[in-house]
Scaffold this motif. Structure first.
Motif, short mmCIF file in Angstrom:
data_model
loop_
_atom_site.label_atom_id
_atom_site.label_comp_id
_atom_site.label_asym_id
_atom_site.label_seq_id
_atom_site.Cartn_x
_atom_site.Cartn_y
_atom_site.Cartn_z
N LYS A 69 -35.02 -13.33 13.45
CA LYS A 69 -34.64 -12.70 12.18
C LYS A 69 -35.83 -12.01 11.54
O LYS A 69 -35.72 -10.88 11.05
CB LYS A 69 -34.08 -13.77 11.23
CG LYS A 69 -33.61 -13.21 9.90
CD LYS A 69 -33.01 -14.30 9.03
CE LYS A 69 -32.50 -13.74 7.71
NZ LYS A 69 -31.89 -14.80 6.86
N ASN A 70 -36.99 -12.65 11.55
CA ASN A 70 -38.19 -12.08 10.93
C ASN A 70 -38.69 -10.85 11.68
O ASN A 70 -39.06 -9.84 11.07
CB ASN A 70 -39.30 -13.13 10.87
CG ASN A 70 -38.99 -14.24 9.88
OD1 ASN A 70 -38.17 -14.08 8.98
ND2 ASN A 70 -39.64 -15.38 10.04
N SER A 71 -38.71 -10.93 13.01
CA SER A 71 -39.22 -9.79 13.78
C SER A 71 -38.26 -8.61 13.73
O SER A 71 -38.67 -7.45 13.75
CB SER A 71 -39.49 -10.20 15.23
OG SER A 71 -38.32 -10.67 15.86
N ALA A 72 -36.95 -8.89 13.63
CA ALA A 72 -35.96 -7.82 13.50
C ALA A 72 -36.15 -7.08 12.18
O ALA A 72 -36.07 -5.84 12.12
CB ALA A 72 -34.55 -8.38 13.60
N ALA A 73 -36.43 -7.83 11.13
CA ALA A 73 -36.65 -7.23 9.81
C ALA A 73 -37.89 -6.33 9.82
O ALA A 73 -37.90 -5.26 9.19
CB ALA A 73 -36.81 -8.32 8.76
N LYS A 74 -38.91 -6.75 10.54
CA LYS A 74 -40.14 -5.95 10.61
C LYS A 74 -39.88 -4.62 11.31
O LYS A 74 -40.40 -3.57 10.90
CB LYS A 74 -41.23 -6.73 11.34
CG LYS A 74 -41.79 -7.89 10.55
CD LYS A 74 -42.87 -8.62 11.33
CE LYS A 74 -43.42 -9.80 10.53
NZ LYS A 74 -44.47 -10.54 11.29
N VAL A 75 -39.07 -4.65 12.36
CA VAL A 75 -38.77 -3.41 13.09
C VAL A 75 -37.90 -2.49 12.22
O VAL A 75 -38.12 -1.27 12.20
CB VAL A 75 -38.06 -3.71 14.42
CG1 VAL A 75 -37.58 -2.42 15.09
CG2 VAL A 75 -39.00 -4.46 15.36
N LYS A 76 -36.94 -3.05 11.51
CA LYS A 76 -36.06 -2.24 10.67
C LYS A 76 -36.85 -1.53 9.57
O LYS A 76 -36.50 -0.42 9.16
CB LYS A 76 -34.97 -3.11 10.03
CG LYS A 76 -33.90 -3.56 11.01
CD LYS A 76 -32.77 -4.29 10.32
CE LYS A 76 -31.91 -3.33 9.52
NZ LYS A 76 -30.71 -3.99 8.97
N ASN A 77 -37.90 -2.15 9.09
CA ASN A 77 -38.69 -1.58 8.01
C ASN A 77 -39.95 -0.88 8.52
O ASN A 77 -40.84 -0.53 7.75
CB ASN A 77 -39.11 -2.69 7.03
CG ASN A 77 -37.92 -3.34 6.36
OD1 ASN A 77 -36.97 -2.67 5.97
ND2 ASN A 77 -37.95 -4.67 6.23
N LEU A 78 -39.99 -0.64 9.82
CA LEU A 78 -41.19 -0.08 10.44
C LEU A 78 -41.32 1.41 10.20
O LEU A 78 -40.36 2.17 10.32
CB LEU A 78 -41.15 -0.36 11.94
CG LEU A 78 -42.36 0.05 12.77
CD1 LEU A 78 -43.59 -0.74 12.34
CD2 LEU A 78 -42.08 -0.19 14.24
N ASP A 79 -42.53 1.81 9.87
CA ASP A 79 -42.87 3.23 9.79
C ASP A 79 -43.39 3.59 11.19
O ASP A 79 -44.47 3.17 11.58
CB ASP A 79 -43.96 3.47 8.75
CG ASP A 79 -44.35 4.93 8.64
OD1 ASP A 79 -43.90 5.73 9.49
OD2 ASP A 79 -45.13 5.28 7.74
N PHE A 80 -42.63 4.35 11.94
CA PHE A 80 -42.97 4.58 13.34
C PHE A 80 -44.18 5.47 13.55
O PHE A 80 -44.53 5.80 14.68
CB PHE A 80 -41.76 5.15 14.08
CG PHE A 80 -40.69 4.12 14.29
CD1 PHE A 80 -40.79 3.20 15.32
CD2 PHE A 80 -39.60 4.06 13.44
CE1 PHE A 80 -39.83 2.23 15.51
CE2 PHE A 80 -38.62 3.10 13.63
CZ PHE A 80 -38.73 2.18 14.66
N SER A 81 -44.82 5.84 12.47
CA SER A 81 -46.08 6.58 12.60
C SER A 81 -47.26 5.62 12.66
O SER A 81 -48.39 6.01 12.92
CB SER A 81 -46.25 7.55 11.43
OG SER A 81 -46.36 6.83 10.20
N GLU A 82 -46.97 4.35 12.41
CA GLU A 82 -48.02 3.35 12.42
C GLU A 82 -48.50 3.05 13.84
O GLU A 82 -47.72 3.11 14.79
CB GLU A 82 -47.53 2.05 11.76
CG GLU A 82 -47.17 2.21 10.28
CD GLU A 82 -46.63 0.92 9.69
OE1 GLU A 82 -46.60 -0.09 10.42
OE2 GLU A 82 -46.24 0.94 8.51
N GLU A 83 -49.77 2.71 13.97
CA GLU A 83 -50.34 2.45 15.29
C GLU A 83 -49.80 1.16 15.91
O GLU A 83 -49.82 1.01 17.12
CB GLU A 83 -51.87 2.36 15.19
CG GLU A 83 -52.53 3.69 14.79
CD GLU A 83 -54.04 3.58 14.75
OE1 GLU A 83 -54.54 2.46 14.98
OE2 GLU A 83 -54.70 4.58 14.49
#
Length: 214
Positions: free
Chosen positions: A66-80
């Motif tokens: 659940k926690n890792s899914a939330a991180k991906v959903k809120n991810l800025d894909f320009s981040e390294e």
């Protein structure tokens, strides 16, 4: 449950019910209103000896996913750290698949949950387009080069596909958590043996236990 455990379990169930039927362990109210019974010591308190451990492992697997899914959903894909964030999510999803698959023989409910989590195989082609390869058992690995190249050329496509995958993951976690107390339940919970008033219901729930196990 091994054959020996099952044999001992049903033997204990029979003896326990025989005693209950004779009135030996049915809950009674004392003059002060305090209930006395020996149900806490009966053989129905567990089906699987590793019940507690399995439940703890379940909690860890669901929380991590659940926690890792939330991180991906809120991810800025320009981040390294996009690649590592996605890889962590896939690892947690794989852990959930492996947990249910390894315990699928415990009950039909767990078996159905294993199939539910491993349905990523139905979307293997879509996920492959963004660099996520799906194995036959539903587990996923990231082709970092393919993923990074597409991230640079079409980040919106990557974002859409991952949001679909993470949303499905979150729905599965929610469903699993709703069934938490029934995936690896004690027999007492299935039978509902909490006192005199539940005696009739307990007999009626015997079929539920059979359906649960098989």
């Amino acid at each position: 449950m091994t054959i020996r455990q099952m044999s001992n379990f049903y033997s204990g169930v029979y003896n326990f019910y025989k005693t209950m039927y004779s009135g030996g362990q049915i809950t009674r109210q004392t003059a002060s209103g305090t209930a006395k019974n020996n149900i806490s010591n009966n053989p129905l308190n567990t089906i699987d000896p590793s019940y507690s451990a399995k439940k703890n492992n379940f909690d860890d697997a669901m929380t991590n996913l659940k926690n890792s899914a939330a991180k991906v959903k809120n991810l800025d894909f320009s981040e390294e750290n996009s690649v590592e964030t996605v890889k962590n999510f896939l690892n947690d999803y794989n852990d959930a698949i492996n947990f249910f698959s390894e315990n699928s023989s415990v009950s039909s409910r767990v078996g159905r949950m294993a199939k539910n989590f491993s349905d990523t195989t139905y979307f293997a082609k879509n996920y492959s387009e963004i660099g996520i390869e799906v194995a036959k058992n539903g587990t996923m690995t990231l082709d970092e080069e393919k993923f990074t190249n597409l991230l640079e050329s079409d980040s919106k496509k990557v974002s859409r596909s991952l949001k679909n995958l993470t949303s499905r993951a979150e729905s599965k976690v929610n469903l699993a958590n709703l069934q938490k107390n029934f995936l690896f339940p004690t027999a007492t919970k299935i039978f509902g043996l909490y006192g005199k008033n539940n005696l009739i219901n307990s007999y009626g729930n015997f079929g539920s236990l059979i359906n649960f196990i098989f």
